[in-house]
Design an enzyme around this catalytic site. Structure first.
Site, PDB file in Angstrom:
ATOM      1  N   THR A 295       7.334  -1.023  -7.620  1.00 57.32           N
ATOM      2  CA  THR A 295       6.925   0.367  -7.363  1.00 57.32           C
ATOM      3  C   THR A 295       8.134   1.297  -7.290  1.00 57.32           C
ATOM      4  O   THR A 295       8.119   2.397  -7.848  1.00 57.32           O
ATOM      5  CB  THR A 295       6.176   0.490  -6.022  1.00 57.32           C
ATOM      6  OG1 THR A 295       5.146  -0.472  -5.970  1.00 57.32           O
ATOM      7  CG2 THR A 295       5.588   1.873  -5.852  1.00 57.32           C
ATOM      8  N   HIS A 470       3.136  -0.666 -12.378  1.00 58.83           N
ATOM      9  CA  HIS A 470       3.666  -1.883 -13.021  1.00 58.83           C
ATOM     10  C   HIS A 470       2.501  -2.837 -13.182  1.00 58.83           C
ATOM     11  O   HIS A 470       1.393  -2.537 -12.735  1.00 58.83           O
ATOM     12  CB  HIS A 470       4.781  -2.520 -12.188  1.00 58.83           C
ATOM     13  CG  HIS A 470       4.421  -2.665 -10.731  1.00 58.83           C
ATOM     14  ND1 HIS A 470       3.557  -3.642 -10.282  1.00 58.83           N
ATOM     15  CD2 HIS A 470       4.758  -1.928  -9.650  1.00 58.83           C
ATOM     16  CE1 HIS A 470       3.405  -3.498  -8.971  1.00 58.83           C
ATOM     17  NE2 HIS A 470       4.102  -2.457  -8.554  1.00 58.83           N
TER      18      HIS A 470
HETATM   19  C1  GP9 Z   1       5.076  -0.687  -0.828  1.00 59.87           C
HETATM   20  C2  GP9 Z   1       4.365  -0.471  -2.095  1.00 59.87           C
HETATM   21  C3  GP9 Z   1       4.277  -1.735  -2.897  1.00 59.87           C
HETATM   22  O1  GP9 Z   1       5.351   0.439  -0.093  1.00 59.87           O
HETATM   23  O2  GP9 Z   1       4.920   0.577  -2.793  1.00 59.87           O
HETATM   24  O3  GP9 Z   1       5.455  -2.068  -3.490  1.00 59.87           O
HETATM   25  P1  GP9 Z   1       5.525  -3.140  -4.678  1.00 59.87           P
HETATM   26  O4  GP9 Z   1       5.488  -4.495  -4.056  1.00 59.87           O
HETATM   27  O5  GP9 Z   1       4.353  -2.915  -5.577  1.00 59.87           O
HETATM   28  O6  GP9 Z   1       6.821  -2.852  -5.332  1.00 59.87           O
HETATM   29 MN    MN Z   2       3.550  -1.443  -6.796  1.00 58.62          MN
END
Ligand code: GP9
Ligand code: MN
Length: 625
Positions: A295, A470
């Site tokens: 993310t 993603h």
């Molecule tokens: C956590 C969320 C998820 O705050 O953005 O992160 P990810 O594991 O998908 O990178």
């Molecule tokens: Mn994510």
């Protein structure tokens, strides 16, 4: 046997063989590494050996009880590294890198997921330690840990060198430029083994820190020329079309594009979005370009139109760089900039990075009412998140930029019974089966959000942009995915699965499906042009998706790329339309070079913190958002 047991080298050799086999068996059954021929199988088999032999060899310099403890400690550490990679791989489908490992705050926050990933295999990673411990204890009388002669040491280390040279020689022959092409971690592990890979990673990380210290402004010249030569004139009809409108940018957690207009058990997976795209610009050939930072990488790309770094998460490796990020640019153009995400502010190092990006305000978990009833999995449910966010948003100064990061559709895709709108898929793979449920839930949440925006008078004067951050389903679940898609997942299909939805809703505009290839890196130039903000003189690698004469060329973080004719991945070229292999690589040689150059330039900017030398790169002087 007795004779071996009393040999001084016996405990060392035993440790070598056990750790080696332990590593090989676990790696082979966990990491999805394609072995195309007997030679690759052999290289993968011997790859862990060199460093293991070297490390245990060092124990010859100790004697007595210390040697015994030294052997056990090395075994435990190596077993631990293996176990950590097994857990990490189960989650990220990748190997640990030093920068990611250092982000302990994130690791501990992963909490529920990590526990879900611990299994019998994690335990088996420690088999060699447990065995050696028991063996040393049981045979403490017979085993000889007395000092070892210089001659034995010398021949031992000569063997170590030979094994290293042998391994590297074979690997280089099989994969030229192995160590210079560092962005492909699987290839590295396959060829030099998991432990050498970590050693290599440590060396690279150190190099990264040095890079920043040594960088100077002249390095920007080539990059500037490259960016200028790619600049395209925006479409007159689109430039400034959304001037002074609010921008609501929604990050759809783990949403891949294959769910759009698709069904599970005869039911639409995204009924709302399927309708919403009819009144929006919908890009069905749009790719995520994230790396290990998931993310956070997607956020980085969107904010900077640069690629995330090749190893680790740029949010951790270079949080304090000078960036000229989207919130910063929008601030200068009269926007109030905010980000909404119901998680701890330090997760993914966001508090630090958002400051560098210039956000006015970060509405983190503290800004929301989160309780047992309205949470699941990673925290606040998306429906509640959106609803509470709009209540905050309606009082923000306008025009505003509001970025919203959803959470419910996150691995392991937990959902309460009452939030199920459809039945799970029935592949037997829980991750895949439940994924459809949480995607369906996210779709419902977006539907509610749009209604809330309408009810609060925000819909008509806002552009709403959504993108998948993603993939949600990693390659570890190919068998179940093959069942769902009804076709074999080749490397070509794997790249196709990296498509995520990209939707732009502009009030008063009719819907249109755009098939041109594009990626997250294109979001920023597109937004800027829609707002009528010229992005000339900005260092960025994306292109406005509405510009007329765009080059159809999208690069993924691992060096794969997609054009209007070809798809290139893992050194294999495919016809992008048919998925058939194209033997003659020379037709895309310029693209291969361009992809490498572009990723290389982007890395250079980040590792060298080069935007600090650039006129437009101005650092935010605000306190933390
Ligand atoms: C956590 C969320 C998820 O705050 O953005 O992160 P990810 O594991 O998908 O990178
Ligand atoms: Mn994510």
């Amino acid at each position: 046997m007795k004779r071996f047991k009393t040999s001084k080298l016996w405990p060392i050799l035993l440790a070598v063989v056990f750790v080696w086999l332990n590593t090989y068996l676990i790696s082979r059954s966990t990491f999805e590494i394609e072995l195309e021929n007997k030679m690759q199988q052999f290289i993968y088999f011997i790859s862990p050996l060199s460093l293991i032999v070297l490390l245990f060899g060092l124990t010859m310099f100790a004697s007595g009880k210390s040697r015994k403890n030294f052997i056990l400690t090395i075994t435990l550490v190596l077993n631990f590294i293996l176990a950590a990679n097994v857990v990490f791989y189960g989650f990220f489908d990748d190997f640990i890198t030093l920068p990611v490992l250092l982000q302990t705050s994130n690791m501990s926050d992963l909490g529920s997921s990590i526990i879900g990933l611990l299994n019998i295999k994690t335990f088996l990673c420690f088999a060699s330690f447990l065995f050696l411990f028991a063996y040393f204890w049981k045979n403490k009388k017979e085993l000889d840990f007395s000092p070892i002669s210089f001659r034995t040491k010398s021949s031992y280390f000569l063997t170590v060198v030979l094994i290293f040279v042998f391994n590297l020689g074979l690997s280089e022959a099989e994969r030229p430029q192995l160590l210079t092409r560092s962005f492909d971690r699987k290839v590295l592990v396959k060829n030099i083994g998991i432990y050498n890979y970590h050693l290599y990673d440590i060396v690279l990380s150190t190099k990264t820190s040095a890079q920043k210290a040594l960088a100077d402004s002249t390095e920007l010249i080539d990059i500037e020329n490259y960016v200028k030569s790619n600049e395209k004139k925006p479409d007159d009809k689109m430039f400034g079309l959304a001037k002074d409108k609010n921008i609501i940018l929604i990050s759809l957690e783990s949403m891949q594009n294959f769910v759009i207009n698709n069904q599970v058990n005869g039911k639409e997976i995204t009924p709302f979005l399927n309708d919403f795209i009819k009144e929006s610009y919908y890009f069905d050939n749009f790719f995520h370009q994230t790396g290990q930072g998931k993310t956070s990488d997607s956020e980085f790309i969107v904010a900077n139109s640069l690629y995330p770094v090749d190893r680790g998460a740029v949010f951790f490796t270079n949080p304090n760089n000078t960036y000229n990020a989207l919130p910063n640019i929008l601030n200068q153009n009269g926007y109030y900039t905010s980000v909404f995400h119901a998680n701890d502010r330090s997760f993914w190092n966001r508090d630090i990075v958002y400051h560098s990006f210039g956000y006015d305000r970060f509405f983190d978990v503290e800004s929301f009412d989160v309780n047992d009833e309205n949470s699941v999995g990673w925290g606040l449910k998306d429906i509640d998140f959106f609803q509470q966010s709009v209540q905050i948003m309606k009082d923000l100064p306008q025009p505003f930029y509001a970025k919203m990061i959803t959470l419910t559709n996150h691995y392991p895709f937990d959902l309460d019974q009452e939030d199920r709108y459809i039945e799970p898929f029935d592949s037997g793979d829980k991750t895949v089966d439940n994924y459809f449920l949480t995607v369906r839930y996210l779709d419902e949440a977006v539907k509610n959000l749009i209604q809330e925006l309408k009810d609060n008078g925000l819909y008509e004067n806002s552009i709403i942009i959504m993108y998948g951050d993603h993939y949600g389903i990693s390659e570890n679940h190919n068998t179940a995915m093959e069942k769902f898609l009804g076709k074999e997942i080749t490397p070509y299909e794997t790249v196709q699965l990296q498509k995520v939805p990209f939707i732009i809703h502009i009030p008063g505009q009719e819907g249109k499906v755009i098939h041109d290839v594009s990626g997250q890196i294109d979001i920023r130039p597109t937004i800027l042009n829609l707002l009528g903000i010229s992005s000339q003189n900005m260092i960025q690698f994306g292109q406005d998706v509405f510009a007329k004469d765009n080059q159809p060329f999208t690069v993924l973080r691992d060096g794969s790329f997609i054009t209007d004719k070809y798809l290139f991945t893992n050194n294999i070229l495919y016809d992008v339309k048919t998925g058939e292999k194209v033997e003659d690589l020379s037709v895309v040689q310029p693209y291969i070079e361009k992809a490498k150059q572009e990723l290389g330039f982007s890395d250079k900017i980040i590792y060298g913190d080069l935007l600090r030398f650039y006129n437009d790169g101005n650092k935010s002087d605000k306190s933390n958002p």
